[in-house]
Design a protein around this motif. Structure first.
Motif, PDB file in Angstrom:
ATOM      1  N   LEU A   3       1.086  13.725  11.388  1.00 57.80           N
ATOM      2  CA  LEU A   3       0.660  12.486  10.519  1.00 57.80           C
ATOM      3  C   LEU A   3      -0.477  12.760   9.701  1.00 57.80           C
ATOM      4  N   GLN A   4      -1.478  12.867  10.426  1.00 58.19           N
ATOM      5  CA  GLN A   4      -2.871  12.885   9.858  1.00 58.19           C
ATOM      6  C   GLN A   4      -2.974  13.757   8.640  1.00 58.19           C
ATOM      7  N   THR A   5      -2.519  14.971   8.929  1.00 59.06           N
ATOM      8  CA  THR A   5      -2.444  16.015   7.885  1.00 59.06           C
ATOM      9  C   THR A   5      -1.695  15.545   6.687  1.00 59.06           C
ATOM     10  N   THR A   6      -0.726  14.746   6.863  1.00 55.63           N
ATOM     11  CA  THR A   6       0.265  14.470   5.604  1.00 55.63           C
ATOM     12  C   THR A   6      -0.480  13.391   4.956  1.00 55.63           C
ATOM     13  N   ASP A   7      -0.920  12.421   5.678  1.00 55.73           N
ATOM     14  CA  ASP A   7      -1.741  11.162   5.214  1.00 55.73           C
ATOM     15  C   ASP A   7      -3.018  11.538   4.514  1.00 55.73           C
ATOM     16  N   VAL A  61       4.870   9.893  -2.775  1.00 53.92           N
ATOM     17  CA  VAL A  61       4.512   8.976  -2.069  1.00 53.92           C
ATOM     18  C   VAL A  61       5.255   9.437  -0.407  1.00 53.92           C
ATOM     19  N   ILE A  62       4.496   8.922   0.563  1.00 53.44           N
ATOM     20  CA  ILE A  62       5.106   9.284   1.884  1.00 53.44           C
ATOM     21  C   ILE A  62       5.795   8.043   2.437  1.00 53.44           C
ATOM     22  N   THR A  63       5.039   6.787   2.097  1.00 44.51           N
ATOM     23  CA  THR A  63       5.813   5.577   2.423  1.00 44.51           C
ATOM     24  C   THR A  63       4.906   4.525   1.889  1.00 44.51           C
ATOM     25  N   ILE A  84       0.897  -1.189  -0.042  1.00 45.81           N
ATOM     26  CA  ILE A  84      -0.058  -0.006   0.102  1.00 45.81           C
ATOM     27  C   ILE A  84       0.696   1.387   0.135  1.00 45.81           C
ATOM     28  N   GLU A  85       0.711   2.035  -1.009  1.00 46.78           N
ATOM     29  CA  GLU A  85       1.386   3.304  -1.235  1.00 46.78           C
ATOM     30  C   GLU A  85       0.452   4.347  -0.553  1.00 46.78           C
ATOM     31  N   THR A  86       1.059   5.188   0.287  1.00 45.19           N
ATOM     32  CA  THR A  86       0.295   6.588   0.914  1.00 45.19           C
ATOM     33  C   THR A  86       0.874   7.671   0.229  1.00 45.19           C
ATOM     34  N   ARG A  87       0.260   8.629  -0.426  1.00 42.73           N
ATOM     35  CA  ARG A  87       0.499   9.600  -0.899  1.00 42.73           C
ATOM     36  C   ARG A  87       0.072  10.968  -0.263  1.00 42.73           C
ATOM     37  N   ASP A  88       1.157  12.003  -0.136  1.00 47.04           N
ATOM     38  CA  ASP A  88       0.630  13.299   0.304  1.00 47.04           C
ATOM     39  C   ASP A  88      -0.365  13.964  -0.611  1.00 47.04           C
TER      40      ASP A  88
END
Length: 490
Positions: free
Chosen positions: A88-92, A31-33, A21-25
């Motif tokens: 973290l929640q803002t970034t995600d 890509v965040i992670t 699973i790629e999570t993006r800003d």
């Protein structure tokens, strides 16, 4: 910010066996992670571990005030790390940092509230109708499956985990695939607070496989879900097959009503907050505004003028009012629904497109949009858009208003703007919705029950009774008679 490729499975932090699973800003598209989500074996292990942990005497026999002490510790750790969790929640998710700070504070308050509610929760001695003493008690369900949405993960997580743990259960949490990071961070914090191993699992992954497996697992005794109505209907059907209790908090197409005597400064500010905060990505968003025909043009003009002044930008900027949508795909879906509104004959009074400029080019931005010229029966007025789109409609009188406002498959929320308390009371009681705000909007208290009517869901969350939604009721009878029951002739 440091990330690891680990998820919480049956009390153990390790790499999941599922898809990457790629999570993006959403503000940049970067890509965040990447993490490996859960697979079906992970679900089974999480549920089995939860069943064993919930049955352990150390948890099963823990007195309510001792479970409450654990919830208070969790609340304290959330408070200590509030800024990191909000960032973290803002970034995600792309949400504004002002909103994510409020959501983190809400999560801490939720754990603290249910600790207090648990300390004071009582059983009942019921009036006997014979030679016996009768009472009603509540006991844990066992393993609870909790499926939470991407638009407010930490607050939604807390509203399910806290009362479920308070009631003595284990929890298997399935966060949204798009935004798993803050749920995983919350899981680490809860285990650090001293929750016995196995009582919480956090399993990111697709709803169609991982969520479905949680719902259908024979050892899951209840599912609580917040999300879309289509998914909620499928969960309800699966729950019916198992004869399993389920709580569903689903979609909405909430009306906001402006009567002729409304305070317009209060009204305009409340309507804008109700639809455009969270970039419209809120189940309770006031997405249909009904304005009395005598004041329709005046109110609509003020709404448009103030909407065009809203500040668009990345969630990390404290000045931002409207942040990017959660993903580019979701932004494109919202844009397609506005294009369809045009085809239905809508006038686009403002917005209706992504913002222009290099600072917006890489992000999932969409301008706050106001439409009119449609009937309440149009697809645009009936279907949830879940974006920053407001549809304005006139009404002639109270009967006309109530008919239009209730002409929806949804019944989640409503806003009423008037100086007349009689009008507010009368109309609020006639509106088919679980929550009605009067001269305010989108205000919440963990102490006040929340739930939807019609296709907006079933069951409620929050309030002291919120704990009982995660418990099974049992009746006990103690015979007090000195003589044998006469039937046997003993």
């Amino acid at each position: 910010m440091r990330f690891t490729d680990e998820i919480l499975i049956g009390g153990v932090w390790r790499r999941g066996g599922g898809e990457l699973i790629e999570t993006r800003d959403p503000a940049t598209g970067e890509v965040i992670t990447a993490i490996h989500g859960a697979d079906l074996d992970d679900v089974h292990q999480a549920v089995e571990s939860g069943r064993r942990a919930a049955a352990e005497p150390g948890w099963r026999d823990l007195l309510p005030h001792e479970r409450a002490r654990l919830l208070v510790r969790i609340a304290g750790l959330i408070d200590e790390r509030a800024e990191k969790l909000a960032t973290l929640q803002t970034t995600d998710t792309g949400k504004s940092v002002n909103e994510t700070r409020a959501l983190v504070a809400s999560a801490a308050g939720t754990f603290r509230y249910f600790a207090a509610a648990l300390e004071t929760l009582e059983g009942a001695r019921t009036p006997p109708r014979g030679q016996y003493l009768s009472m009603s008690v509540h006991e844990p369900i066992g393993v609870v499956g909790a499926i939470t949405p991407w638009n407010s993960p930490i607050a939604s997580d807390a509203q399910k985990i806290a009362p479920a743990l308070a009631a003595g259960n284990a929890v298997v949490l399935k966060p949204a695939e798009w935004t798993p990071l803050v749920s995983l961070a919350l899981g680490r914090l809860i285990t650090e607070a001293g929750l016995p191993a196995g009582l919480l699992s956090v399993l990111p992954g697709p709803g169609r496989t991982i969520g479905d497996a949680v719902v259908r697992h024979p050892l899951v005794g209840k599912v609580t879900f917040t999300g879309g109505t289509v998914t909620g209907r499928a969960i309800g059907a699966a729950a019916a097959e198992k004869i399993m209790p389920v709580s569903l908090e689903l979609g909405g197409k909430s009306p906001t009503i402006v009567f002729p005597d409304a305070d317009l400064d209060l009204t305009v500010a409340g309507i804008l907050y109700g639809i455009f905060s969270s970039s419209g990505q809120s189940c309770i968003a006031g997405s249909r505004v009904f304005i009395h025909a005598d004041h329709y043009d005046e109110v609509l003009d003020r709404l448009v003028r103030h909407t065009e002044k809203l500040r668009i930008g990345p969630g990390g900027d404290p000045a931002t009012q409207v942040a990017p949508l959660v993903t580019h795909a979701h932004r494109d879906r919202v844009a397609a629904m506005v294009d369809r509104a045009r085809e239905e004959g809508a006038r686009v009074l403002c917005g209706g497109r992504p913002p222009e400029g290099p600072e917006y080019a890489a992000g999932a931005y969409y301008l706050p949009t106001i439409l009119d010229g449609l009937s309440n029966g149009s697809a645009t007025c009936q279907e949830e858009i879940f974006g920053p789109v407001l549809v304005a409609l006139p009404f002639a009188d109270e009967e006309d208003l109530v008919q239009q406002a209730n002409d929806s498959v949804y019944g989640l929320a409503c806003g009423i703007w008037t100086r007349d308390y009689r009008t507010a009371w009368r109309v609020a009681r006639r509106i088919e919705a679980g929550t009605v705000w009067i001269n305010t909007y989108k205000q919440f208290s963990i102490s006040t029950p929340f739930g939807g009517w019609k296709q907006s869901g079933t069951g409620t969350e929050k309030g002291r009774e919120g704990i009982l939604a995660y418990a099974r009721q049992k009746s006990l009878y103690w015979g007090m008679g000195e003589e044998p029951l006469p039937w046997a002739g003993v």
